[in-house]
Design a protein around this motif. Sequence first.
Motif, PDB file in Angstrom:
ATOM      1  N   LEU A 151      -1.867  10.595  -0.202  1.00  0.00           N
ATOM      2  CA  LEU A 151      -2.503  10.352   1.149  1.00  0.00           C
ATOM      3  C   LEU A 151      -2.263  10.784   2.452  1.00  0.00           C
ATOM      4  CD1 LEU A 151      -4.549   6.923   0.326  1.00  0.00           C
ATOM      5  CD2 LEU A 151      -5.469   9.241  -0.047  1.00  0.00           C
ATOM      6  N   LEU A 171      -2.165  14.583   2.631  1.00  0.00           N
ATOM      7  CA  LEU A 171      -3.701  14.953   2.846  1.00  0.00           C
ATOM      8  C   LEU A 171      -3.863  14.732   4.484  1.00  0.00           C
ATOM      9  CD1 LEU A 171      -5.897  13.327   0.491  1.00  0.00           C
ATOM     10  CD2 LEU A 171      -6.083  15.803   1.007  1.00  0.00           C
ATOM     11  N   SER A 172      -3.366  13.714   5.092  1.00  0.00           N
ATOM     12  CA  SER A 172      -3.622  13.478   6.386  1.00  0.00           C
ATOM     13  C   SER A 172      -2.864  14.144   7.255  1.00  0.00           C
ATOM     14  CB  SER A 172      -3.158  11.907   6.644  1.00  0.00           C
ATOM     15  OG  SER A 172      -4.031  10.888   5.710  1.00  0.00           O
ATOM     16  N   GLY A 192      -5.852   6.997  10.604  1.00  0.00           N
ATOM     17  CA  GLY A 192      -4.446   7.687  10.370  1.00  0.00           C
ATOM     18  C   GLY A 192      -4.118   8.785  11.258  1.00  0.00           C
ATOM     19  N   LYS A 193      -5.148   9.576  11.393  1.00  0.00           N
ATOM     20  CA  LYS A 193      -4.970  10.713  12.274  1.00  0.00           C
ATOM     21  C   LYS A 193      -4.534  10.359  13.897  1.00  0.00           C
ATOM     22  CE  LYS A 193      -7.448  14.085  10.483  1.00  0.00           C
ATOM     23  NZ  LYS A 193      -8.420  14.919  10.294  1.00  0.00           N
ATOM     24  N   HIS A 240       5.940   4.848  -2.703  1.00  0.00           N
ATOM     25  CA  HIS A 240       6.886   5.717  -3.085  1.00  0.00           C
ATOM     26  C   HIS A 240       8.110   5.456  -2.152  1.00  0.00           C
ATOM     27  CE1 HIS A 240       4.646   7.024   0.600  1.00  0.00           C
ATOM     28  NE2 HIS A 240       5.826   7.667   0.779  1.00  0.00           N
ATOM     29  N   SER A 274      -4.163  17.624   7.134  1.00  0.00           N
ATOM     30  CA  SER A 274      -5.249  17.838   7.951  1.00  0.00           C
ATOM     31  C   SER A 274      -4.927  17.787   9.431  1.00  0.00           C
ATOM     32  CB  SER A 274      -6.326  16.594   7.673  1.00  0.00           C
ATOM     33  OG  SER A 274      -7.189  16.608   8.434  1.00  0.00           O
ATOM     34  N   SER A 324       3.204  10.513   0.692  1.00  0.00           N
ATOM     35  CA  SER A 324       2.332   9.962  -0.539  1.00  0.00           C
ATOM     36  C   SER A 324       1.401  10.880  -0.638  1.00  0.00           C
ATOM     37  CB  SER A 324       1.815   8.835  -0.195  1.00  0.00           C
ATOM     38  OG  SER A 324       0.964   8.643   0.814  1.00  0.00           O
ATOM     39  N   PHE A 368       1.012  -1.188  -0.038  1.00  0.00           N
ATOM     40  CA  PHE A 368       0.014   0.066  -0.006  1.00  0.00           C
ATOM     41  C   PHE A 368       0.700   1.347  -0.040  1.00  0.00           C
ATOM     42  CE2 PHE A 368      -2.184  -3.594   2.090  1.00  0.00           C
ATOM     43  CZ  PHE A 368      -2.949  -3.724   1.461  1.00  0.00           C
ATOM     44  N   CYS A 387       7.453   5.371   7.894  1.00  0.00           N
ATOM     45  CA  CYS A 387       6.345   5.085   7.285  1.00  0.00           C
ATOM     46  C   CYS A 387       5.197   4.776   7.951  1.00  0.00           C
ATOM     47  CB  CYS A 387       6.761   3.425   6.404  1.00  0.00           C
ATOM     48  SG  CYS A 387       7.924   3.598   5.113  1.00  0.00           S
ATOM     49  N   ILE A 388       4.157   5.260   7.314  1.00  0.00           N
ATOM     50  CA  ILE A 388       2.868   5.195   8.143  1.00  0.00           C
ATOM     51  C   ILE A 388       1.852   4.438   7.285  1.00  0.00           C
ATOM     52  CG2 ILE A 388       2.074   7.560   7.663  1.00  0.00           C
ATOM     53  CD1 ILE A 388       1.033   7.929  10.460  1.00  0.00           C
ATOM     54  N   LEU A 389       1.024   3.590   7.712  1.00  0.00           N
ATOM     55  CA  LEU A 389      -0.191   2.906   7.082  1.00  0.00           C
ATOM     56  C   LEU A 389      -1.351   2.708   8.198  1.00  0.00           C
ATOM     57  CD1 LEU A 389      -0.817   1.220   4.584  1.00  0.00           C
ATOM     58  CD2 LEU A 389       0.066  -0.813   6.039  1.00  0.00           C
ATOM     59  N   THR A 390      -2.398   2.917   7.526  1.00  0.00           N
ATOM     60  CA  THR A 390      -3.642   2.363   7.997  1.00  0.00           C
ATOM     61  C   THR A 390      -4.318   1.287   6.972  1.00  0.00           C
ATOM     62  OG1 THR A 390      -4.379   4.509   8.908  1.00  0.00           O
ATOM     63  CG2 THR A 390      -6.090   3.039   8.563  1.00  0.00           C
ATOM     64  N   ARG A 407      -9.907   6.134   6.300  1.00  0.00           N
ATOM     65  CA  ARG A 407     -10.779   6.984   6.244  1.00  0.00           C
ATOM     66  C   ARG A 407     -12.007   6.778   7.530  1.00  0.00           C
ATOM     67  NH1 ARG A 407     -12.368  10.042   0.912  1.00  0.00           N
ATOM     68  NH2 ARG A 407     -12.123  11.505   2.580  1.00  0.00           N
ATOM     69  N   ARG A 408     -11.468   6.349   8.656  1.00  0.00           N
ATOM     70  CA  ARG A 408     -12.202   6.557   9.892  1.00  0.00           C
ATOM     71  C   ARG A 408     -11.490   7.205  10.942  1.00  0.00           C
ATOM     72  NH1 ARG A 408     -13.223  -0.073   9.752  1.00  0.00           N
ATOM     73  NH2 ARG A 408     -14.086   0.391  11.758  1.00  0.00           N
ATOM     74  N   GLY A 409     -10.478   7.751  10.685  1.00  0.00           N
ATOM     75  CA  GLY A 409      -9.751   8.585  11.757  1.00  0.00           C
ATOM     76  C   GLY A 409      -8.748   7.869  12.428  1.00  0.00           C
TER      77      GLY A 409
HETATM   78  N1  ACO Z   1      -9.246  10.719  -0.257  1.00  0.00           N
HETATM   79  C1  ACO Z   1      -9.483  11.896   0.380  1.00  0.00           C
HETATM   80  N2  ACO Z   1      -9.111  11.995   1.460  1.00  0.00           N
HETATM   81  C2  ACO Z   1      -8.640  11.092   2.352  1.00  0.00           C
HETATM   82  C3  ACO Z   1      -8.409   9.991   1.731  1.00  0.00           C
HETATM   83  C4  ACO Z   1      -8.826   9.799   0.581  1.00  0.00           C
HETATM   84  N3  ACO Z   1      -8.671   8.528  -0.169  1.00  0.00           N
HETATM   85  N4  ACO Z   1      -7.893   9.284   2.745  1.00  0.00           N
HETATM   86  C5  ACO Z   1      -7.692  10.065   3.745  1.00  0.00           C
HETATM   87  N5  ACO Z   1      -8.064  11.233   3.570  1.00  0.00           N
HETATM   88  C6  ACO Z   1      -7.925  12.504   4.380  1.00  0.00           C
HETATM   89  C7  ACO Z   1      -9.182  12.266   5.327  1.00  0.00           C
HETATM   90  O1  ACO Z   1     -10.398  12.965   4.894  1.00  0.00           O
HETATM   91  C8  ACO Z   1      -8.792  13.027   6.359  1.00  0.00           C
HETATM   92  O2  ACO Z   1      -9.014  14.721   6.360  1.00  0.00           O
HETATM   93  P1  ACO Z   1     -10.035  15.289   7.004  1.00  0.00           P
HETATM   94  O3  ACO Z   1     -10.218  14.622   8.366  1.00  0.00           O
HETATM   95  O4  ACO Z   1      -9.601  16.656   7.107  1.00  0.00           O
HETATM   96  O5  ACO Z   1     -11.202  15.024   6.385  1.00  0.00           O
HETATM   97  C9  ACO Z   1      -7.415  12.751   6.411  1.00  0.00           C
HETATM   98  O6  ACO Z   1      -6.962  12.211   5.100  1.00  0.00           O
HETATM   99  C10 ACO Z   1      -6.870  11.570   7.461  1.00  0.00           C
HETATM  100  O7  ACO Z   1      -7.874  10.695   7.408  1.00  0.00           O
HETATM  101  P2  ACO Z   1      -7.615   9.383   8.496  1.00  0.00           P
HETATM  102  O8  ACO Z   1      -9.287   8.517   8.299  1.00  0.00           O
HETATM  103  O9  ACO Z   1      -7.331   9.845   9.772  1.00  0.00           O
HETATM  104  O10 ACO Z   1      -6.685   8.588   7.642  1.00  0.00           O
HETATM  105  P3  ACO Z   1      -6.623   7.121   7.187  1.00  0.00           P
HETATM  106  O11 ACO Z   1      -6.728   6.031   8.253  1.00  0.00           O
HETATM  107  O12 ACO Z   1      -7.610   6.831   5.967  1.00  0.00           O
HETATM  108  O13 ACO Z   1      -4.953   7.047   6.890  1.00  0.00           O
HETATM  109  C11 ACO Z   1      -3.112   7.188   5.498  1.00  0.00           C
HETATM  110  C12 ACO Z   1      -4.348   7.821   6.178  1.00  0.00           C
HETATM  111  C13 ACO Z   1      -2.271   6.441   6.792  1.00  0.00           C
HETATM  112  C14 ACO Z   1      -2.203   7.994   4.804  1.00  0.00           C
HETATM  113  C15 ACO Z   1      -3.822   5.921   4.500  1.00  0.00           C
HETATM  114  O14 ACO Z   1      -4.223   6.571   3.721  1.00  0.00           O
HETATM  115  C16 ACO Z   1      -2.814   4.935   4.119  1.00  0.00           C
HETATM  116  O15 ACO Z   1      -2.366   4.228   4.725  1.00  0.00           O
HETATM  117  N6  ACO Z   1      -2.295   5.117   2.860  1.00  0.00           N
HETATM  118  C17 ACO Z   1      -1.472   4.288   2.125  1.00  0.00           C
HETATM  119  C18 ACO Z   1      -0.046   4.322   2.822  1.00  0.00           C
HETATM  120  C19 ACO Z   1       0.532   5.844   2.578  1.00  0.00           C
HETATM  121  O16 ACO Z   1       0.289   6.283   1.652  1.00  0.00           O
HETATM  122  N7  ACO Z   1       1.013   6.371   3.842  1.00  0.00           N
HETATM  123  C20 ACO Z   1       1.498   7.697   3.819  1.00  0.00           C
HETATM  124  C21 ACO Z   1       2.793   7.506   3.235  1.00  0.00           C
HETATM  125  S1  ACO Z   1       3.964   8.932   3.565  1.00  0.00           S
HETATM  126  C22 ACO Z   1       4.783   8.176   4.908  1.00  0.00           C
HETATM  127  O17 ACO Z   1       5.077   7.281   5.112  1.00  0.00           O
HETATM  128  C23 ACO Z   1       5.743   9.364   5.942  1.00  0.00           C
END
Ligand code: ACO
Length: 571
Positions: free
Chosen positions: A467, A470-471, A440-441, A384, A474, A465, A381, A427-430, A436-438
């Motif tokens: 996402l 975005l996280s 990640g935050k 990058h 936020s 990444s 998942f 690295c961080i992953l949900t 999208r249930r909070g």
């Molecule tokens: N589309 C639009 N907005 C999104 C999406 C999406 N698919 N996913 C998350 N968001 C936004 C949410 O709306 C939220 O913002 P808001 O509260 O202002 O509306 C914010 O991002 C966080 O949402 P959460 O529900 O807390 O996050 P989530 O549990 O979905 O996890 C994460 C976010 C960890 C980035 C997840 O998408 C993921 O695991 N992605 C794949 C791996 C990845 O890309 N990890 C980050 C790499 S960067 C690094 O590792 C340092």
Amino acid sequence: MTKMADSGSSVEIVEGCRLPVLRKNQEHEDEWPLAEILSVKEVSGRKLYYVHYIDFNKRLDEWVTADRLDMKKLQFPKKEAKTPTKNGLPGSRPSSPERELRKSLDLNLQSATAPSRGKTLPTPKRKVEPVPLVPQVPPAPPVASLPASTEASPAAVYPAARETNTFKTREDHDQISSLTTNGTARRLIPSQPGRKRKANCGPTDEMIKVLQYNKPQSASVFLPPPEDSQDSSDGIPSAPRMTGSLVSDRSHDDIVTRMKNIECIELGRHRLKPWYFSPYPQELTSLPILYLCEFCLKYLKSLKCLQRHLVNKASLQNWLNPVNPAGQSDCCSCVFDQTKCNLRHPPGNEIYRKGTISFFEIDGRKNKNYSQNLCLLAKCFLDHKTLYYDTDPFLFYVMTEYDSKGFHIVGYFSKEKESTEDYNVACILTLPPYQRRGYGKLLIEFSYELSKVEGKTGTPEKPLSDLGLLSYRSYWSQTILEILMDLKPDNGERPQITINEISEITSVKKEDVISTLQYLNLINYYKGQYILTLSEDIVDGHERAMQKRHTRIDPKCLHFTPKDWSKRGKW
Ligand code: ACO
Ligand code: ZN
């Protein structure tokens, strides 16, 4: 060049061709974005095309049938654009911005992915495996330099402006931050000599002063000159970083690793559809389903193997998806470790528990197999970053949700034991079923709580990444607005705060505080000062967003003593 004839048509579709491909958008409407053919295969006499939608994230890449291709608009690859293919020979795919980054590294994927008998992923120290990756966030233009600290003006308090809109002249307006097309903030540099800030700030050059307070939640601030304003928090470092459990490295953009290789992963009661390539052993990539023990994350080729792996067979059925896919009967001559698994939670120490949420701290050296298995799963998942098998320098913080059957992994982040760049997350992953249930935050909040205990500020490893950005955006926005809106007037005076103070309170690195203020477009320039105004929209939006954050990290439930890894000699 692989040339394949398109059945039912005289036109040959080759790898590298571009054409519109039918897909459903988020609203489930048909759209025809331009896509590139990355591979062609034949299944039961029918051609399938692996397509990458140009300008879309790679996780949307998929196999499609010929009826989804708009052959009328077929573009053939340009002859001069040669890119290596699986066997190292030049391919026919046209060059794309992604491939421009490619370096000709000779990779031996086969040997890299085949595990040795009885062990998972043994590799030499510090070996970077050939997992390629393309940044999913375009490099942000660097935040334009703010005046250097030597030019900073005295942090004098200006008379409060009466109006929320502080811009009186075009000149003033020219100084405001502007949002760039990719959502990052860029401040326009003051052009008039008279606007330069003067030296003498000394220790107070980080001062933000709240000037304007004609509404309780309308504030103005000075923006301090950042020391390294080039380092936009969502920017991509100039050179790939060669440390990290999943290293940012775009040098291995290989045709094989550009394509997803695992069809489906069963993890506890969830079935996950990987988004990207992950270097699981090649013999597992042809399976319809790869089974993972949800507690130790060991990968197994069949349900039967998984059942043998788990000790308590009586309770096993409850955890498994009842669907028993075909082709499982010939188990189990697994070359994998067949030791039984007693775990009902991740290894390591449970350092946080509140309600059903727990965090386990796992040492990448002490629990190497688990850590490597976690990286393999995460790579499905994360696009990058490059998988990195030496997990010794990392700690892994795994978040779980508890029920009567155990502590189920929801997500994790990794963290270097020692980071010279102040990274508090590598690295961080949900996991997708929980996204999208909070959560990640919550993971991000936890990472900053650890930094608070350490007495440090931190920042996530770059690049982020799409996402991830975005996280973090936020999280940072909400965290900073929470602080600004809580500021109380001091003896009737307008409240004041410095960037450093925000950074210290939140453990968010100063550059991220600044870039967030810019991103929110709060920073204005008025009469030689940087000013921030919280509009009603911002305040209302923030209050609405905070109501949605039901679950928060409770620092009282954290039992964590940071270690000074530098004194340990060895991780
Ligand atoms: N589309 C639009 N907005 C999104 C999406 C999406 N698919 N996913 C998350 N968001 C936004 C949410 O709306 C939220 O913002 P808001 O509260 O202002 O509306 C914010 O991002 C966080 O949402 P959460 O529900 O807390 O996050 P989530 O549990 O979905 O996890 C994460 C976010 C960890 C980035 C997840 O998408 C993921 O695991 N992605 C794949 C791996 C990845 O890309 N990890 C980050 C790499 S960067 C690094 O590792 C340092
Ligand atoms: Zn197990």
